[in-house]
Each structure stands twice: as C-alpha cells, then as structure tokens.
Design an enzyme around this catalytic site. Structure first.
Site, PDB file in Angstrom:
ATOM      1  N   GLY A 131       0.809  -1.222   0.000  1.00 27.95           N
ATOM      2  CA  GLY A 131       0.000   0.000   0.000  1.00 27.95           C
ATOM      3  C   GLY A 131       0.836   1.263   0.000  1.00 27.95           C
ATOM      4  O   GLY A 131       2.065   1.211   0.069  1.00 27.95           O
ATOM      5  N   SER A 132       0.183   2.418  -0.071  1.00 24.41           N
ATOM      6  CA  SER A 132       0.869   3.687  -0.281  1.00 24.41           C
ATOM      7  C   SER A 132       1.566   4.173   0.991  1.00 24.41           C
ATOM      8  O   SER A 132       1.533   3.512   2.024  1.00 24.41           O
ATOM      9  CB  SER A 132      -0.111   4.745  -0.794  1.00 24.41           C
ATOM     10  OG  SER A 132      -0.933   5.175   0.262  1.00 24.41           O
ATOM     11  N   SER A 133       2.159   5.383   0.923  1.00 21.40           N
ATOM     12  CA  SER A 133       3.110   5.804   1.948  1.00 21.40           C
ATOM     13  C   SER A 133       2.501   6.220   3.288  1.00 21.40           C
ATOM     14  O   SER A 133       3.213   6.599   4.200  1.00 21.40           O
ATOM     15  CB  SER A 133       4.005   6.919   1.402  1.00 21.40           C
ATOM     16  OG  SER A 133       3.252   7.868   0.709  1.00 21.40           O
ATOM     17  N   VAL A 134       1.178   6.144   3.449  1.00 19.02           N
ATOM     18  CA  VAL A 134       0.566   6.523   4.724  1.00 19.02           C
ATOM     19  C   VAL A 134      -0.229   5.394   5.383  1.00 19.02           C
ATOM     20  O   VAL A 134      -0.618   5.511   6.538  1.00 19.02           O
ATOM     21  CB  VAL A 134      -0.384   7.740   4.551  1.00 19.02           C
ATOM     22  CG1 VAL A 134       0.392   8.929   4.059  1.00 19.02           C
ATOM     23  CG2 VAL A 134      -1.530   7.431   3.624  1.00 19.02           C
ATOM     24  N   VAL A 135      -0.454   4.289   4.683  1.00 19.70           N
ATOM     25  CA  VAL A 135      -1.456   3.305   5.128  1.00 19.70           C
ATOM     26  C   VAL A 135      -1.088   2.540   6.393  1.00 19.70           C
ATOM     27  O   VAL A 135      -1.973   2.103   7.123  1.00 19.70           O
ATOM     28  CB  VAL A 135      -1.779   2.281   4.025  1.00 19.70           C
ATOM     29  CG1 VAL A 135      -2.493   2.960   2.877  1.00 19.70           C
ATOM     30  CG2 VAL A 135      -0.529   1.579   3.537  1.00 19.70           C
TER      31      VAL A 135
END
Lengths: 134, 402
Positions: free
Chosen positions: A62-66
């Site tokens: 997943g992306s950089s904040v998940v």
C-alpha cells in the site's frame, strides 16, 4: 523455558502474546479499529482478530501513509498487535512500527516458521534479539 | 550504523527534542536495512494525507519543538479557500482537521505546496542527488526520470528527513540496487498518457523486481511519466524502473541490467492494457454523474487541452480538474479558468480525490483516466468508469460513456 530463536531487531520492545500467522501481505488500513479484525476482502485471515497478538506475516503493502495511519486508528481502541514478526520489511511498515512503538523483528531461522502455529504463546524480545515459543 | 559527531549530537538531543525523535526513527530504519551511515539531503517531499494518524505524528513533532532543516514540499489535502465557498456537506470537523494539518506543517516549516507532483516543477532534483520523497508517484519519477536517488519513503520518514536533513544510506541510494532484473517488452500502442496509466498497472504480470522497459516511443511526455510512476508504485511497489534509450541510467539494455541476465522477461500487448481497463472499470449502463481528473495532479498543459476541447460548449455533468496552485494561477492568468468555468468545469488547487470533501458524490459514478483516482476513493463510496482523456471529455459533454 521454551524454544528460542535468534532474530534481528527492527523496532524496540518486548511482548508476549498468542500468535496469528498469515502468508499474505498486510495493510493496517484494512483492519477494523473497533475490534482489530482483518476486514480486507479476500484476505487469508479476513474475520480474524490481530489485536493484542503476535502477528507473523510476510510484509506490508500500500501507499506511503497506510501503515502508520492504520496502526494509529487501532491504537485509539487499544487494538494494535502486541508484536510483529516480518520477512520482508519496507520503509513504510518499518516507520509505522517504530513510530507506533510496536516491537518488530525479522531474520529468523526457517525452523521457527515451520514450528510456530496459531494460538502458540510467543515472546518477541527485540531488545535482546530473540523470539521464544512458550 | 556509524554516525558523525553532528548526527550523534542530534540523536542525543543537542538539537532539541524534536530533532532527536526524528533522528531516532531514522536510525531505527537505517539499522533495519543495514545502512552503514546517514547522508545529507537538500530536498524532501512529504505525502501528508490530512488523515488522523499523519496529523497525530506531525503535531507530536511540533510539540517536541521540531523545525525542518530542509523544508519539504507537501502533498494535497483539500483547499480551504476553495471548498469553504458554499461547498455542500462540508462538516465543521472536516474543516477543523484541515486547519490543524495546515497549522502543524506551517509550524514545522514545510513548503505548503499541497501538490502531489513536485517532481514536475516545484521540487526537482539533479542527476545523482540524494533526497527523501514519499507519495507513490514520486520515487519512480525521481529515481528513473531524473536519475536522482530516493527510497520509497513513508510520509513520516520523509518528514523526519526534512527535520534532520539526513537519510540512512541503503536501498536505491546505492549503485548496486539500481540495476534492472526484469525485461518488459512493450508491444502495445502507447498513443497517449492514458496508456502509461494502464502499463503501470501491470505489476502482477511484471513481477517483483526492477523492470527495464523496451519498445517505448522516443518521446514520452512528463504527464505520461507521471502516470506511469504513480501506477507502477500502486500496482507493484516499484520505486524505480528503466526505459532503454530514454531514462539516464539506461543508455542501452546491457547497462540497465548491469551486465547481468534478467531473471525473467515479459511482453505487454494492447490486449493486456484493454483487459486491465475493462476489469478495473466500474462499468454500468453508460450514464455518468461527474468527471474527475488530477490523480496525480494535472498539469497546466492538460487543463489547456481540456479547455480547448470544451470551449464554447456546455458540459452535461460537473467536471473537477485537480491541479497545483501554480497551474491554477497560470490558468487564471491566461483565461483558461474562465473557459473551463463557462463550460461548467471546475479547476481546483491543493486538493486530492481521496479527501472528505466529496461526500456529495457518494454512490455516484464518475469518469476518469486514472486508475489510482478510481482505486483509493472507492473506500469512500465513489465509483469510477475508466476511459482515455478524450473519452472522458466526450463523456462529460454528453453525460454518457462510450
């Protein structure tokens, strides 16, 4: 004393809890904060609780904040996992574990993976570099 | 990991509690990946998400007195000035949350760019420069197109890098990890930036590794490269790729592969791209309720392209074009905004489709050219049909997709 295996510290701390294992990658965004249940469609451990457990999994996705955001929401309800054992750490997962102060380790002998099963009580001692099956 | 005297002093709190906390997190990351040292940066980008976890961490740094030594650019939340002008369904809690994000990052000393494509215009590194970029579309662009060096930072770790001015040296910062190990033969017709969105979504077919693309056109636009990187990192967590004869570290196939044999080769055809789009799209009876562009942010050129196609016409459904504040200002200055507004389109700075300002679109179906635009807001209840940009513009004019 149980069976002890050497490991490599990623995030400091020590915890003992029941094990839940999965062969699929984890995105903490997809875990329900209110009870710590994996809620991702088609995930191998969908419907199971990871709260207050030692979670053994291959790595994150997943992306950089998940990861950090997902763990933050679990923490609001006291439902973060107690410790994380991972095979393939990535910066997003690692930063998430360190910031949310969950012990996390990797680099454990395959024998550990072959031996440990759901429900076992395991100690993860990141500070002293070992995991132990009680 | 060996720290310099300055780095050790920072870790020990001599530069304040906030810098010590940021350094502690980075040392932890560095030790996880067996980094031997920390290296200085002059550039960072933080994918702030305006979400609770991110805000909690930013406010924790603020409370500890942290200030950025390297001012990072930041990702969009949503534009307070724009949406507060009578926008439907915006709650007081949403407004307060965005204000807090804005205040926290201002106090930390970030550049309040609120734009997810810094690598196009506002934060562009030099060849070989070490930097810290988060935001999924950024590392592929920075590493591959510019030949600069960043790992796939998390929003938090990139903010720590801004605070300390250093990053642990591992992964894509090292020569040996920048060589390709998969060859991807592209036989598909790459006629517009849209096809690069679809090519980037081929992660399952490409497999894990560092892909080297052959067979792509000689000229590839910044918009196409932006789409390509965004989707590659969404579909397969790729932080870098090579395009033979185009990207700077791939003058030829042998160099791109570091003289080694690839672990496997794949072929991508028109059919692969078409099958993906058909499977991914939330197809319905053909009627659409809105059009959304700008995930990642559209460029001024794309806004002008749309304006040229809808000038003097009336859209059947609302159209939202998300851009950087720089592009929005240029569009205003050039009269592009007026053309768009007269036709019924909105051009909006500083904002992201995955934010809580689109409540009124829940349950409705939009048209977009970006798979990433469709992917993340789905959890908020927005549905999307996927078409190329011309197809989307046509659909917005008629209210139906073909």
């Amino acid at each position: 004393m149980g069976k002890r295996f050497a490991c490599h510290k990623i995030s400091e701390g020590c915890a003992t809890a029941e094990v839940i294992k999965t062969n699929e990658r984890i995105m903490f965004y997809q875990v329900r904060p209110e009870d710590g249940m994996m809620d991702e469609k088609d995930h191998e451990i969908r419907g199971k609780i990871i709260a207050k457990k030692v979670l053994i999994f291959p790595g994150g996705k997943g992306s950089s904040v998940v990861q950090q955001d997902g763990l933050y929401h679990l923490d609001r309800f006291g439902n973060m996992p107690s410790a994380l054992i991972v095979k393939d750490p990535d910066p997003v997962l690692v930063a998430g574990a360190i910031i949310m102060e969950i012990p996390m380790v990797d680099r454990i002998d395959q024998e550990f993976y072959d031996t440990v099963k759901d429900g076992d009580m395991v100690t993860v001692n990141a500070d002293e570099g070992y995991v132990e099956i009680q | 990991m060996k720290l310099t005297d300055e780095q050790q002093a920072m870790l020990d709190g001599k530069y304040g509690e906030g810098a010590a906390y940021a350094m502690k997190i980075q040392v932890g990351i560095g030790e996880c990946f067996d980094a031997e040292r920390m290296v200085p940066i002059k550039r960072a980008h933080v994918a702030l998400s305006n979400q609770a976890g991110d805000l909690w961490f930013a406010e924790k740094l603020v409370a500890a007195g942290a200030k950025c030594r390297v001012a990072p650019t930041v990702n969009p939340g949503w534009c307070l000035d724009y949406f507060k002008k009578g926008w439907p369904d915006l709650t007081d809690a949403d407004i307060e949350h965005m204000h807090r994000t804005d205040n926290a990052y201002r106090t930390l000393g970030a550049v309040l760019s609120y734009n997810c494509t810094p690598y196009v215009a506002t934060n562009v590194p030099n060849f070989g420069e070490v930097c810290a970029f988060s935001e999924s579309s950024a590392p592929p662009y920075v590493n591959s197109v510019w030949g600069a060096r960043t790992n796939r930072e998390s929003a938090n770790s990139a903010l720590c890098a801004g605070v300390t001015g250093f990053v642990p040296e591992y992964g894509l910062l090292l020569d040996e990890n920048r060589k390709g190990d998969i060859v991807v033969h592209v036989e598909a017709d790459m006629k517009s930036a849209y096809e690069y969105h679809c090519l980037g979504m081929m992660g399952d077919k490409i497999g894990e590794g560092l892909p080297v693309f052959v067979g792509l056109p000689k000229v590839i636009t910044p918009e196409a490269l932006r789409n390509f990187g965004a989707q590659l990192n969404t579909s397969g967590a790729y932080g870098m790729y090579h395009i033979v004869g185009f990207t700077p570290e791939a003058p030829d196939l042998e160099t791109a592969l570091g003289g080694k044999k690839p672990k496997h080769e794949v072929v991508i055809t028109d059919k692969d791209l078409k099958d993906f789009a058909e499977k991914f799209s939330d197809e319905n009876d053909g009627k659409i309720d809105f059009a959304m562009f700008g995930c990642p942010h559209f460029t001024l050129e794309e806004a002008m392209y749309i304006a040229n196609h809808i000038e003097g016409k009336k859209l059947a459904v609302p159209m939202f074009i998300l851009v950087s504040s720089h592009a929005a200002q240029m569009a205003e200055r050039m009269g592009v905004t007026k053309v768009l507004n007269d036709a019924g389109a909105e051009i909006i700075p500083d904002s992201c489709p995955d934010q809580p300002v689109w409540h009124f679109l829940i349950g409705k179906t939009g048209v977009t050219e970006s798979p990433k635009c469709a992917y993340y807001p789905r959890r908020r209840g927005l549905k999307f049909v996927l078409r190329d940009l011309d197809g989307c513009i046509e659909a917005a004019l008629t209210g139906e997709v073909k």
